[in-house]
Design a protein around this motif. Structure first.
Motif, PDB file in Angstrom:
ATOM      1  N   GLY A  21     -40.312  14.856  -9.423  1.00  0.00           N
ATOM      2  CA  GLY A  21     -41.467  15.735  -9.547  1.00  0.00           C
ATOM      3  C   GLY A  21     -42.646  15.186  -8.770  1.00  0.00           C
ATOM      4  O   GLY A  21     -43.266  15.901  -7.959  1.00  0.00           O
ATOM      5  N   ILE A  22     -42.929  13.901  -8.975  1.00  0.00           N
ATOM      6  CA  ILE A  22     -44.045  13.269  -8.267  1.00  0.00           C
ATOM      7  C   ILE A  22     -43.804  13.359  -6.757  1.00  0.00           C
ATOM      8  O   ILE A  22     -44.688  13.696  -5.984  1.00  0.00           O
ATOM      9  CB  ILE A  22     -44.196  11.803  -8.701  1.00  0.00           C
ATOM     10  CG1 ILE A  22     -44.640  11.750 -10.170  1.00  0.00           C
ATOM     11  CG2 ILE A  22     -45.185  11.060  -7.821  1.00  0.00           C
ATOM     12  CD1 ILE A  22     -44.435  10.402 -10.820  1.00  0.00           C
ATOM     13  N   ALA A  23     -42.534  13.113  -6.382  1.00  0.00           N
ATOM     14  CA  ALA A  23     -42.200  13.124  -4.963  1.00  0.00           C
ATOM     15  C   ALA A  23     -42.473  14.498  -4.354  1.00  0.00           C
ATOM     16  O   ALA A  23     -42.966  14.598  -3.234  1.00  0.00           O
ATOM     17  CB  ALA A  23     -40.739  12.740  -4.765  1.00  0.00           C
ATOM     18  N   VAL A  24     -42.162  15.556  -5.128  1.00  0.00           N
ATOM     19  CA  VAL A  24     -42.319  16.909  -4.591  1.00  0.00           C
ATOM     20  C   VAL A  24     -43.795  17.247  -4.361  1.00  0.00           C
ATOM     21  O   VAL A  24     -44.139  17.911  -3.384  1.00  0.00           O
ATOM     22  CB  VAL A  24     -41.647  17.944  -5.534  1.00  0.00           C
ATOM     23  CG1 VAL A  24     -42.042  19.352  -5.153  1.00  0.00           C
ATOM     24  CG2 VAL A  24     -40.134  17.771  -5.485  1.00  0.00           C
ATOM     25  N   GLN A  31     -42.864  11.901   0.215  1.00  0.00           N
ATOM     26  CA  GLN A  31     -41.752  12.395  -0.603  1.00  0.00           C
ATOM     27  C   GLN A  31     -40.461  11.653  -0.246  1.00  0.00           C
ATOM     28  O   GLN A  31     -39.767  11.153  -1.120  1.00  0.00           O
ATOM     29  CB  GLN A  31     -41.608  13.893  -0.324  1.00  0.00           C
ATOM     30  CG  GLN A  31     -40.497  14.558  -1.108  1.00  0.00           C
ATOM     31  CD  GLN A  31     -40.447  16.036  -0.780  1.00  0.00           C
ATOM     32  OE1 GLN A  31     -41.443  16.633  -0.393  1.00  0.00           O
ATOM     33  NE2 GLN A  31     -39.279  16.625  -0.917  1.00  0.00           N
ATOM     34  N   ALA A  32     -40.196  11.547   1.045  1.00  0.00           N
ATOM     35  CA  ALA A  32     -38.988  10.855   1.488  1.00  0.00           C
ATOM     36  C   ALA A  32     -39.027   9.404   1.037  1.00  0.00           C
ATOM     37  O   ALA A  32     -38.033   8.853   0.556  1.00  0.00           O
ATOM     38  CB  ALA A  32     -38.883  10.931   3.011  1.00  0.00           C
ATOM     39  N   GLU A  33     -40.222   8.799   1.134  1.00  0.00           N
ATOM     40  CA  GLU A  33     -40.375   7.393   0.755  1.00  0.00           C
ATOM     41  C   GLU A  33     -40.055   7.190  -0.728  1.00  0.00           C
ATOM     42  O   GLU A  33     -39.369   6.240  -1.116  1.00  0.00           O
ATOM     43  CB  GLU A  33     -41.810   6.957   1.057  1.00  0.00           C
ATOM     44  CG  GLU A  33     -42.007   5.460   1.084  1.00  0.00           C
ATOM     45  CD  GLU A  33     -43.487   5.144   1.224  1.00  0.00           C
ATOM     46  OE1 GLU A  33     -43.981   4.356   0.419  1.00  0.00           O
ATOM     47  OE2 GLU A  33     -44.119   5.728   2.132  1.00  0.00           O
ATOM     48  N   SER A  34     -40.532   8.090  -1.569  1.00  0.00           N
ATOM     49  CA  SER A  34     -40.292   7.979  -3.012  1.00  0.00           C
ATOM     50  C   SER A  34     -38.812   8.073  -3.338  1.00  0.00           C
ATOM     51  O   SER A  34     -38.311   7.352  -4.187  1.00  0.00           O
ATOM     52  CB  SER A  34     -41.027   9.078  -3.761  1.00  0.00           C
ATOM     53  OG  SER A  34     -42.394   8.898  -3.638  1.00  0.00           O
ATOM     54  N   VAL A  35     -38.141   8.986  -2.657  1.00  0.00           N
ATOM     55  CA  VAL A  35     -36.713   9.124  -2.918  1.00  0.00           C
ATOM     56  C   VAL A  35     -35.999   7.835  -2.538  1.00  0.00           C
ATOM     57  O   VAL A  35     -35.133   7.345  -3.265  1.00  0.00           O
ATOM     58  CB  VAL A  35     -36.136  10.338  -2.142  1.00  0.00           C
ATOM     59  CG1 VAL A  35     -34.621  10.360  -2.263  1.00  0.00           C
ATOM     60  CG2 VAL A  35     -36.729  11.629  -2.687  1.00  0.00           C
ATOM     61  N   ILE A  36     -36.416   7.252  -1.399  1.00  0.00           N
ATOM     62  CA  ILE A  36     -35.796   5.995  -0.972  1.00  0.00           C
ATOM     63  C   ILE A  36     -36.082   4.896  -1.991  1.00  0.00           C
ATOM     64  O   ILE A  36     -35.199   4.132  -2.360  1.00  0.00           O
ATOM     65  CB  ILE A  36     -36.310   5.586   0.436  1.00  0.00           C
ATOM     66  CG1 ILE A  36     -35.734   6.560   1.475  1.00  0.00           C
ATOM     67  CG2 ILE A  36     -35.905   4.170   0.779  1.00  0.00           C
ATOM     68  CD1 ILE A  36     -36.375   6.464   2.832  1.00  0.00           C
ATOM     69  N   LEU A  38     -36.726   5.241  -5.200  1.00  0.00           N
ATOM     70  CA  LEU A  38     -35.962   5.492  -6.411  1.00  0.00           C
ATOM     71  C   LEU A  38     -34.527   5.042  -6.214  1.00  0.00           C
ATOM     72  O   LEU A  38     -33.940   4.369  -7.050  1.00  0.00           O
ATOM     73  CB  LEU A  38     -35.996   6.989  -6.752  1.00  0.00           C
ATOM     74  CG  LEU A  38     -35.088   7.390  -7.922  1.00  0.00           C
ATOM     75  CD1 LEU A  38     -35.559   6.747  -9.206  1.00  0.00           C
ATOM     76  CD2 LEU A  38     -35.039   8.900  -8.067  1.00  0.00           C
ATOM     77  N   ASN A  39     -33.985   5.390  -5.052  1.00  0.00           N
ATOM     78  CA  ASN A  39     -32.629   4.986  -4.722  1.00  0.00           C
ATOM     79  C   ASN A  39     -32.481   3.476  -4.755  1.00  0.00           C
ATOM     80  O   ASN A  39     -31.531   2.936  -5.300  1.00  0.00           O
ATOM     81  CB  ASN A  39     -32.286   5.500  -3.321  1.00  0.00           C
ATOM     82  CG  ASN A  39     -31.006   6.296  -3.339  1.00  0.00           C
ATOM     83  OD1 ASN A  39     -30.700   6.926  -4.341  1.00  0.00           O
ATOM     84  ND2 ASN A  39     -30.269   6.243  -2.252  1.00  0.00           N
ATOM     85  N   ALA A  41     -34.286   1.345  -6.381  1.00  0.00           N
ATOM     86  CA  ALA A  41     -34.382   0.855  -7.754  1.00  0.00           C
ATOM     87  C   ALA A  41     -33.064   1.058  -8.493  1.00  0.00           C
ATOM     88  O   ALA A  41     -32.597   0.189  -9.225  1.00  0.00           O
ATOM     89  CB  ALA A  41     -35.519   1.571  -8.487  1.00  0.00           C
ATOM     90  N   LEU A  42     -32.452   2.230  -8.260  1.00  0.00           N
ATOM     91  CA  LEU A  42     -31.163   2.502  -8.911  1.00  0.00           C
ATOM     92  C   LEU A  42     -30.112   1.513  -8.423  1.00  0.00           C
ATOM     93  O   LEU A  42     -29.343   0.974  -9.215  1.00  0.00           O
ATOM     94  CB  LEU A  42     -30.705   3.939  -8.604  1.00  0.00           C
ATOM     95  CG  LEU A  42     -31.453   5.065  -9.325  1.00  0.00           C
ATOM     96  CD1 LEU A  42     -30.966   6.415  -8.821  1.00  0.00           C
ATOM     97  CD2 LEU A  42     -31.266   4.967 -10.829  1.00  0.00           C
ATOM     98  N   ILE A  43     -30.089   1.282  -7.106  1.00  0.00           N
ATOM     99  CA  ILE A  43     -29.089   0.368  -6.550  1.00  0.00           C
ATOM    100  C   ILE A  43     -29.279  -1.036  -7.127  1.00  0.00           C
ATOM    101  O   ILE A  43     -28.328  -1.695  -7.524  1.00  0.00           O
ATOM    102  CB  ILE A  43     -29.136   0.346  -5.003  1.00  0.00           C
ATOM    103  CG1 ILE A  43     -28.625   1.696  -4.472  1.00  0.00           C
ATOM    104  CG2 ILE A  43     -28.293  -0.788  -4.445  1.00  0.00           C
ATOM    105  CD1 ILE A  43     -28.778   1.866  -2.974  1.00  0.00           C
ATOM    106  N   ALA A  44     -30.562  -1.482  -7.204  1.00  0.00           N
ATOM    107  CA  ALA A  44     -30.826  -2.829  -7.720  1.00  0.00           C
ATOM    108  C   ALA A  44     -30.303  -2.963  -9.147  1.00  0.00           C
ATOM    109  O   ALA A  44     -29.689  -3.970  -9.508  1.00  0.00           O
ATOM    110  CB  ALA A  44     -32.324  -3.125  -7.666  1.00  0.00           C
ATOM    111  N   GLU A  45     -30.530  -1.919  -9.964  1.00  0.00           N
ATOM    112  CA  GLU A  45     -30.022  -1.987 -11.335  1.00  0.00           C
ATOM    113  C   GLU A  45     -28.497  -1.939 -11.347  1.00  0.00           C
ATOM    114  O   GLU A  45     -27.833  -2.668 -12.083  1.00  0.00           O
ATOM    115  CB  GLU A  45     -30.575  -0.826 -12.182  1.00  0.00           C
ATOM    116  CG  GLU A  45     -30.179  -0.966 -13.643  1.00  0.00           C
ATOM    117  CD  GLU A  45     -30.518   0.269 -14.493  1.00  0.00           C
ATOM    118  OE1 GLU A  45     -30.765   0.081 -15.684  1.00  0.00           O
ATOM    119  OE2 GLU A  45     -30.527   1.392 -13.953  1.00  0.00           O
TER     120      GLU A  45
END
Ligand code: HEC
Ligand code: HEC
Ligand code: HEC
Length: 353
Positions: A21-24, A31-36, A38-39, A41-45
């Motif tokens: 939502g924030i990214a949009v 927006q592209a930066e936020s998705v990256i 988030l990705n 952060a997910l990968i690190a976890e």
């Protein structure tokens, strides 16, 4: 039947939604930066979760250990198939259901992280994390064989390959088959004429390469180079020549095990990370693997043999071979931990749920 979404899964979904939502709202570059981000952060976890829960079967590089499948091609699988596999497991296989909704330990967000990692295939970061946890590649320990023994063996026509075979044998086989191939409580003798009559060279090659499924005789095809396998096969099939010369292999004095509190603590940590899922808490066993914390096993199995079993695994069973993933020091530490249980180990392990 639909299951209620767990609190954590709901929270996870909301967090993803919020992040998107924030990214949009932001301009496209942001927006592209936020998705990256988030990705990432997910990968690190996902890397952390994978290192602690999946390495034992699928390997630090997703290559698959022993009979367990590689995950290096998992990116080709449908996202939903990946998610469902991790959440629900695969019925009737060792792939357990990891989702909290299925009695497992992971929230929806955590499964999302693992799926993102499997799609990103960043195995180098997994390898780094696994190394940080103390699971680095093996070191080879060379046992000392006296120069006189080599000199005597060299006088034989096939002396060169027999010498090479002796070195391989001392390092890898003597712990179970005995310093002089005389056998032990763990493994049959290899130095007898009876064996050479019963087994052809091809039979010995096959045994060394494939192991004997379901027994402590592991497959050596990954642990030994082809030339080393050839040399040790030449030794087993040529043991009669050594007997005729009266050659006795030196009794290999394994370096005494470091049983310091530090070694035991480090072994205990590795054991709870890698072994309890099958061998149970404190090694008392489970429905899928035998108890190690019992007098029968500990009193009959010397340190060197325990180390070889951990390194080589048990072919054709769920017991993986750890030689490629743990250092010699790690395997020694786990052995020290198991040995430390002996003082209080029950004769027979108590029945496990
Ligand atoms: C005790 C061993 C074991 C552990 C631990 C384990 N798996 Fe598996 N996994 C398996 C087996 C066995 C299969 C193959 C199941 C089958 O035959 O369909 C499998 C299959 C998979 C597949 C499907 C691969 C494909 O090509 O179809 C994925 C994805 C997967 N595992 C992910 C994971 C993740 C992520 C973890 C850690 C959270 C994990 N596994 C932990 C044993 C294990
Ligand atoms: C962890 C213990 C262990 C280690 C280490 C080990 N073996 Fe074995 N080996 C066994 C056991 C147990 C058997 C008997 C398997 C069976 O029941 O058929 C066996 C059987 C064999 C046999 C067949 C013997 C026969 O009479 O049929 C050969 C040959 C052999 N091993 C060679 C080797 C060589 C070479 C090495 C080193 C590269 C090695 N083993 C290391 C446990 C071990
Ligand atoms: C995926 C399940 C699994 C994992 C993980 C696992 N084991 Fe095992 N292990 C087994 C099974 C099954 C056997 C019994 C093999 C057989 O049938 O002989 C076994 C056997 C053993 C044995 C021989 C026991 C005996 O009585 O001969 C030792 C020692 C052992 N495991 C140590 C370990 C250690 C140490 C770890 C962690 C580094 C570990 N195992 C991780 C499944 C597992």
């Amino acid at each position: 039947m639909t299951r209620p979404m767990s609190w954590m899964a709901l929270l996870g979904t909301l967090m993803i939604a919020a992040a998107f939502g924030i990214a949009v709202i932001r301009e496209p570059a942001r927006q592209a930066e936020s998705v990256i981000n988030l990705n990432a952060a997910l990968i690190a976890e996902g890397v952390d979760l994978y290192a602690q829960n999946c390495v034992a079967c699928h390997g630090a590089s997703g290559e698959g250990i022993a009979a367990y499948p590689p995950l290096t091609v998992a990116a080709a699988l449908d996202t939903e198939v990946l998610y469902n596999t991790v959440e629900r497991g695969r019925w009737n296989t060792a792939m357990a259901a990891f989702g909290v909704n299925e009695g497992g330990i992971f929230t929806g967000m955590q499964i999302e992280s693992l799926v993102t990692l499997l799609q990103a295939q960043t195995w180098d970061t997994v390898a780094v994390r696994v190394a940080e946890l103390g699971l680095t590649p093996p070191q080879i320990v060379v046992a000392e064989i006296p120069a006189e023994t080599f000199a005597l063996v060299e006088t034989l026509p096939d002396g060169a390959i027999l010498s090479a075979g002796l070195t391989v044998y001392a390092e890898n086989c003597a712990a179970c088959h005995g310093a002089n191939g005389e056998g032990s409580t763990l493994a049959p003798p290899l130095n007898t004429d009876e064996l050479r009559v019963r087994l052809s060279d091809a039979d010995i090659v096959r045994t060394v390469q494939e192991g004997v499924p379901g027994t402590l005789m592991a497959s050596w095809s990954a642990a030994l180079e082809p030339a080393q396998q050839q040399a040790v096969v030449a030794l087993v099939s040529g043991w009669g020549e050594l007997n005729a010369l009266g050659i006795r292999l030196p009794v290999i004095e394994a370096a005494p095990l470091d049983v310091s509190p530090e070694a035991i603590a480090s072994g205990q940590k590795l054991f709870s990370l890698l072994c309890t899922q099958c061998h149970g808490v404190e090694g008392f066993g489970s429905a899928i693997a035998p108890a190690l914390n019992n007098q029968t096993f500990l009193s009959q199995t010397p340190d060197a043999a325990i180390r070889q079993i951990i390194a080589g695994g048990v072919t054709g069973t769920n017991m993986p071979s750890w030689g490629g993933y743990l250092t010699d020091a790690d395997i020694a530490a786990i052995t020290a931990y198991l040995r430390s249980l002996q003082a209080t180990a029950p004769i027979v392990a108590p029945a496990q749920p």
